[in-house]
Write a protein that holds these residues in place. Structure first.
Motif, PDB file in Angstrom:
ATOM      1  N   SER A  46       0.597  -1.505  -0.026  1.00  0.00           N
ATOM      2  CA  SER A  46      -0.093   0.052  -0.188  1.00  0.00           C
ATOM      3  C   SER A  46       0.816   1.567  -0.335  1.00  0.00           C
ATOM      4  N   VAL A  47       2.153   1.157   0.438  1.00  0.00           N
ATOM      5  CA  VAL A  47       2.859   2.414   0.804  1.00  0.00           C
ATOM      6  C   VAL A  47       3.517   2.673  -1.083  1.00  0.00           C
ATOM      7  N   ILE A  48       5.003   1.267  -0.924  1.00  0.00           N
ATOM      8  CA  ILE A  48       5.486   1.346  -2.522  1.00  0.00           C
ATOM      9  C   ILE A  48       5.311   0.366  -3.279  1.00  0.00           C
ATOM     10  N   ASN A  49       4.950   1.091  -5.062  1.00  0.00           N
ATOM     11  CA  ASN A  49       4.988  -0.003  -5.482  1.00  0.00           C
ATOM     12  C   ASN A  49       6.432  -0.451  -6.455  1.00  0.00           C
ATOM     13  N   PHE A  50       6.244  -1.890  -6.186  1.00  0.00           N
ATOM     14  CA  PHE A  50       7.494  -2.391  -6.505  1.00  0.00           C
ATOM     15  C   PHE A  50       7.428  -2.631  -7.948  1.00  0.00           C
ATOM     16  N   GLU A  51       6.732  -3.063  -8.726  1.00  0.00           N
ATOM     17  CA  GLU A  51       6.788  -3.059  -9.815  1.00  0.00           C
ATOM     18  C   GLU A  51       6.945  -1.937 -10.968  1.00  0.00           C
ATOM     19  N   GLU A  52       6.601  -0.909 -10.212  1.00  0.00           N
ATOM     20  CA  GLU A  52       7.228   1.148 -10.617  1.00  0.00           C
ATOM     21  C   GLU A  52       8.404   0.812 -10.910  1.00  0.00           C
ATOM     22  N   ILE A  53       8.706   0.447  -9.619  1.00  0.00           N
ATOM     23  CA  ILE A  53      10.327   0.770  -8.896  1.00  0.00           C
ATOM     24  C   ILE A  53      10.997  -0.389 -10.169  1.00  0.00           C
ATOM     25  N   HIS A  54      10.417  -1.782 -10.137  1.00  0.00           N
ATOM     26  CA  HIS A  54      11.759  -2.152 -11.127  1.00  0.00           C
ATOM     27  C   HIS A  54      11.538  -1.889 -12.697  1.00  0.00           C
TER      28      HIS A  54
END
Length: 68
Positions: A46-54
């Protein structure tokens, strides 16, 4: 309290990031007490969009390799 994050490492289960390990240094009471350590923080979806970072990392690496 003054705190500095020195490292953030993902923790994966079945290829998915499930939490992060945060290493830190901190001082309390005007520098009278210094501590360092690490904490594991979970439930980050809910805090970090890991897919976007990747995706951004992949784009940045591709750009660096191509020389753009």
């Amino acid at each position: 309290m003054d705190a500095t994050i020195s490292n953030i490492s993902p923790i994966r289960e079945n290829g998915e990031v499930t939490s992060i390990k945060v290493e830190f240094n901190a001082s309390l009471k005007g520098g009278e007490i210094n501590i360092s350590g690490s904490l594991v923080i979970g439930d980050l979806d809910s805090v970090i969009n890991f897919e976007e970072i990747h995706q951004r990392i992949k784009q940045k690496l591709a750009s660096e390799v191509i020389g753009e």
